[in-house]
Design a protein around this motif. Structure first.
Motif, PDB file in Angstrom:
ATOM      1  N   ALA A 116       4.389  -2.979   1.737  1.00 44.02           N
ATOM      2  CA  ALA A 116       4.970  -3.578   0.532  1.00 44.02           C
ATOM      3  C   ALA A 116       5.683  -4.888   0.853  1.00 44.02           C
ATOM      4  N   SER A 117       5.587  -5.833  -0.084  1.00 38.77           N
ATOM      5  CA  SER A 117       6.257  -7.117   0.060  1.00 38.77           C
ATOM      6  C   SER A 117       7.397  -7.300  -0.943  1.00 38.77           C
ATOM      7  N   ASP A 118       7.441  -6.459  -1.989  1.00 34.15           N
ATOM      8  CA  ASP A 118       8.489  -6.589  -3.001  1.00 34.15           C
ATOM      9  C   ASP A 118       8.553  -5.289  -3.788  1.00 34.15           C
ATOM     10  N   TYR A 119       9.455  -5.213  -4.750  1.00 39.13           N
ATOM     11  CA  TYR A 119       9.657  -3.971  -5.476  1.00 39.13           C
ATOM     12  C   TYR A 119      10.065  -4.247  -6.916  1.00 39.13           C
ATOM     13  N   LEU A 120       9.887  -3.238  -7.748  1.00 44.85           N
ATOM     14  CA  LEU A 120      10.451  -3.166  -9.091  1.00 44.85           C
ATOM     15  C   LEU A 120      11.242  -1.868  -9.150  1.00 44.85           C
ATOM     16  N   ASP A 121      12.506  -1.937  -9.506  1.00 43.18           N
ATOM     17  CA  ASP A 121      13.356  -0.752  -9.462  1.00 43.18           C
ATOM     18  C   ASP A 121      13.558  -0.176 -10.855  1.00 43.18           C
ATOM     19  N   PHE A 122      12.947   0.976 -11.079  1.00 50.46           N
ATOM     20  CA  PHE A 122      13.143   1.709 -12.330  1.00 50.46           C
ATOM     21  C   PHE A 122      13.839   3.038 -12.070  1.00 50.46           C
ATOM     22  N   SER A 123      14.502   3.135 -10.924  1.00 48.87           N
ATOM     23  CA  SER A 123      15.261   4.340 -10.625  1.00 48.87           C
ATOM     24  C   SER A 123      16.615   4.276 -11.327  1.00 48.87           C
ATOM     25  N   ARG A 163      -8.741   0.846   4.983  1.00 49.60           N
ATOM     26  CA  ARG A 163      -8.359  -0.395   4.326  1.00 49.60           C
ATOM     27  C   ARG A 163      -6.846  -0.580   4.431  1.00 49.60           C
ATOM     28  N   ILE A 164      -6.441  -1.790   4.808  1.00 51.60           N
ATOM     29  CA  ILE A 164      -5.036  -2.108   5.007  1.00 51.60           C
ATOM     30  C   ILE A 164      -4.706  -3.334   4.169  1.00 51.60           C
ATOM     31  N   PHE A 165      -3.670  -3.238   3.359  1.00 55.09           N
ATOM     32  CA  PHE A 165      -3.267  -4.328   2.476  1.00 55.09           C
ATOM     33  C   PHE A 165      -1.924  -4.881   2.944  1.00 55.09           C
ATOM     34  N   ASP A 166      -1.873  -6.212   3.064  1.00 55.90           N
ATOM     35  CA  ASP A 166      -0.701  -6.847   3.665  1.00 55.90           C
ATOM     36  C   ASP A 166       0.362  -7.241   2.656  1.00 55.90           C
ATOM     37  N   ARG A 167       0.202  -6.877   1.407  1.00 52.93           N
ATOM     38  CA  ARG A 167       1.220  -7.166   0.398  1.00 52.93           C
ATOM     39  C   ARG A 167       1.021  -6.238  -0.794  1.00 52.93           C
ATOM     40  N   GLY A 168       2.062  -6.115  -1.593  1.00 51.52           N
ATOM     41  CA  GLY A 168       1.977  -5.300  -2.796  1.00 51.52           C
ATOM     42  C   GLY A 168       3.357  -5.038  -3.354  1.00 51.52           C
ATOM     43  N   ILE A 169       3.410  -4.753  -4.652  1.00 52.40           N
ATOM     44  CA  ILE A 169       4.674  -4.503  -5.350  1.00 52.40           C
ATOM     45  C   ILE A 169       4.844  -3.000  -5.524  1.00 52.40           C
ATOM     46  N   TYR A 170       5.961  -2.494  -5.020  1.00 55.79           N
ATOM     47  CA  TYR A 170       6.285  -1.067  -5.051  1.00 55.79           C
ATOM     48  C   TYR A 170       7.201  -0.807  -6.249  1.00 55.79           C
ATOM     49  N   ALA A 171       6.744  -0.028  -7.218  1.00 51.53           N
ATOM     50  CA  ALA A 171       7.583   0.375  -8.346  1.00 51.53           C
ATOM     51  C   ALA A 171       8.304   1.669  -7.979  1.00 51.53           C
ATOM     52  N   VAL A 172       9.617   1.662  -8.139  1.00 54.09           N
ATOM     53  CA  VAL A 172      10.439   2.810  -7.757  1.00 54.09           C
ATOM     54  C   VAL A 172      10.841   3.579  -9.008  1.00 54.09           C
ATOM     55  N   THR A 173      10.533   4.872  -9.024  1.00 49.51           N
ATOM     56  CA  THR A 173      10.986   5.759 -10.094  1.00 49.51           C
ATOM     57  C   THR A 173      11.739   6.921  -9.450  1.00 49.51           C
ATOM     58  N   ASP A 174      12.402   7.718 -10.265  1.00 48.80           N
ATOM     59  CA  ASP A 174      13.233   8.787  -9.720  1.00 48.80           C
ATOM     60  C   ASP A 174      12.450  10.041  -9.328  1.00 48.80           C
ATOM     61  N   GLY A 175      11.302  10.307  -9.985  1.00 50.12           N
ATOM     62  CA  GLY A 175      10.673  11.591  -9.719  1.00 50.12           C
ATOM     63  C   GLY A 175      11.609  12.713 -10.196  1.00 50.12           C
ATOM     64  N   ARG A 176      11.430  13.963  -9.775  1.00 51.47           N
ATOM     65  CA  ARG A 176      10.405  14.357  -8.824  1.00 51.47           C
ATOM     66  C   ARG A 176       9.050  14.558  -9.484  1.00 51.47           C
ATOM     67  N   HIS A 177       9.011  14.509 -10.783  1.00 52.77           N
ATOM     68  CA  HIS A 177       7.742  14.603 -11.509  1.00 52.77           C
ATOM     69  C   HIS A 177       6.952  13.315 -11.345  1.00 52.77           C
ATOM     70  N   PHE A 178       5.636  13.386 -11.555  1.00 49.00           N
ATOM     71  CA  PHE A 178       4.831  12.167 -11.618  1.00 49.00           C
ATOM     72  C   PHE A 178       5.097  11.478 -12.959  1.00 49.00           C
ATOM     73  N   GLU A 179       4.762  10.206 -13.006  1.00 51.10           N
ATOM     74  CA  GLU A 179       4.995   9.424 -14.212  1.00 51.10           C
ATOM     75  C   GLU A 179       3.939   9.757 -15.274  1.00 51.10           C
ATOM     76  N   SER A 180       4.218   9.397 -16.514  1.00 53.90           N
ATOM     77  CA  SER A 180       3.248   9.593 -17.579  1.00 53.90           C
ATOM     78  C   SER A 180       2.230   8.455 -17.558  1.00 53.90           C
ATOM     79  N   PRO A 181       1.049   8.625 -18.142  1.00 55.76           N
ATOM     80  CA  PRO A 181       0.081   7.521 -18.207  1.00 55.76           C
ATOM     81  C   PRO A 181       0.654   6.270 -18.865  1.00 55.76           C
ATOM     82  N   ALA A 182       1.475   6.446 -19.913  1.00 58.34           N
ATOM     83  CA  ALA A 182       2.067   5.279 -20.570  1.00 58.34           C
ATOM     84  C   ALA A 182       3.023   4.538 -19.639  1.00 58.34           C
ATOM     85  N   GLU A 183       3.779   5.281 -18.846  1.00 58.46           N
ATOM     86  CA  GLU A 183       4.684   4.639 -17.888  1.00 58.46           C
ATOM     87  C   GLU A 183       3.901   3.852 -16.834  1.00 58.46           C
TER      88      GLU A 183
END
Length: 276
Positions: A116-123, A163-183
């Protein structure tokens, strides 16, 4: 083993779900790894720390914790405070972390590796901090030196077809459930490539203690509504059969790095102006 004296250590590995099925680092049988101490628990202002392990690799002393320090009866935010208080007191300068994530980007698929190279925090854990009075600049959230070391390690530990990816945006959620399709649709529209639960508050706390932070994640499933429904059997196969590869990536990256912080990460915290 309840301990009071925290050892001086410049390197740390925060284990996550991708190495949870093995005893890291012993199960990897690396000839240059020596275990110094196990089951270390330290008193902190936030309660007793999670159990920690001390080992050496390539003449570097490393402290490590299992599954981010999360455990029953302790909130995840509190566990992070306990862990990073110990890392601060130990003098840790470089932190490697790992985990398993869901793919939001349709180009990703299970077993892909992403640094990961960056993040979005939704926790909901944004207020988790230590007692340091700092203004934290997050323009370089992930250390470029650690990212490069993890990428090189991932390539060295692959068989040529992964396959190895050298960048990407990590979205952070609280869990412990998986997110909904709309999320997941929302997160994708905002630019997220993967979704998980652990990059925050770790990335903030690393900045607060003046340490460099880098992480490597393996895609364990498609996020809800992406490509196809995730399968529990595939998740199980990755959980058990990819742990050694992820552990070896961490060890190989640790061999490459040193304690110097010429990357500028340590300069991205400043004294707060909000003082009484």
């Amino acid at each position: 083993m309840y301990a009071v004296d925290i050892p001086r250590v410049e390197f740390a590995v925060i284990g996550g779900s991708s190495t949870f099925s093995i005893n890291f680092p012993q199960d990897l049988n690396a000839p240059d790894v020596q275990i110094l101490a196990e089951n270390l628990i330290f008193p902190t202002p936030y309660g007793d720390s999670p159990s920690l392990k001390l080992f050496t690799i390539a003449e570097k002393k490393v402290i490590t914790v299992r599954m981010h320090g999360w455990r029953r009866g302790v909130s995840r935010g509190k566990a992070s405070q306990q862990l990073f208080w110990v890392l601060r007191e130990a003098g840790v300068k470089k932190i490697l972390a790992e985990g398993g994530v869901g793919a939001i980007n349709h180009l990703l698929k299970p077993r892909d590796i992403l640094v990961a190279s960056d993040y979005l925090d939704f926790s909901m854990r944004k207020d988790v901090g230590l007692d340091g009075d700092f203004l934290l600049t997050m323009r370089q959230p992930v250390c470029p030196v650690l990212r490069n070391a993890l990428l090189q390690a991932a390539e060295k530990c692959s068989w040529g077809k992964e396959r190895i990816f050298d960048r990407g945006i990590y979205a952070v959620t609280d869990g412990r459930h998986f997110e909904s399709p709309a999320e997941i649709i929302m997160l994708g529209r905002l630019g997220a490539d993967i979704v998980g639960q652990s990059m925050c508050p770790e990335v903030y706390l690393a900045r607060e203690i003046g340490a460099c932070y880098g992480r490597v994640d393996i895609v364990t499933n498609y996020a809800e509504g992406v490509i196809r429904d995730w399968e529990h059997q595939e998740l199980t196969d990755i959980f058990y059969h990819e742990a050694s590869r992820m552990g070896n990536i961490l060890l190989e990256a640790m061999r490459q790095i040193d304690a110097r912080q010429e990357c500028g990460c340590a300069d991205l915290r400043h004294p707060t102006l909000l003082k009484e």
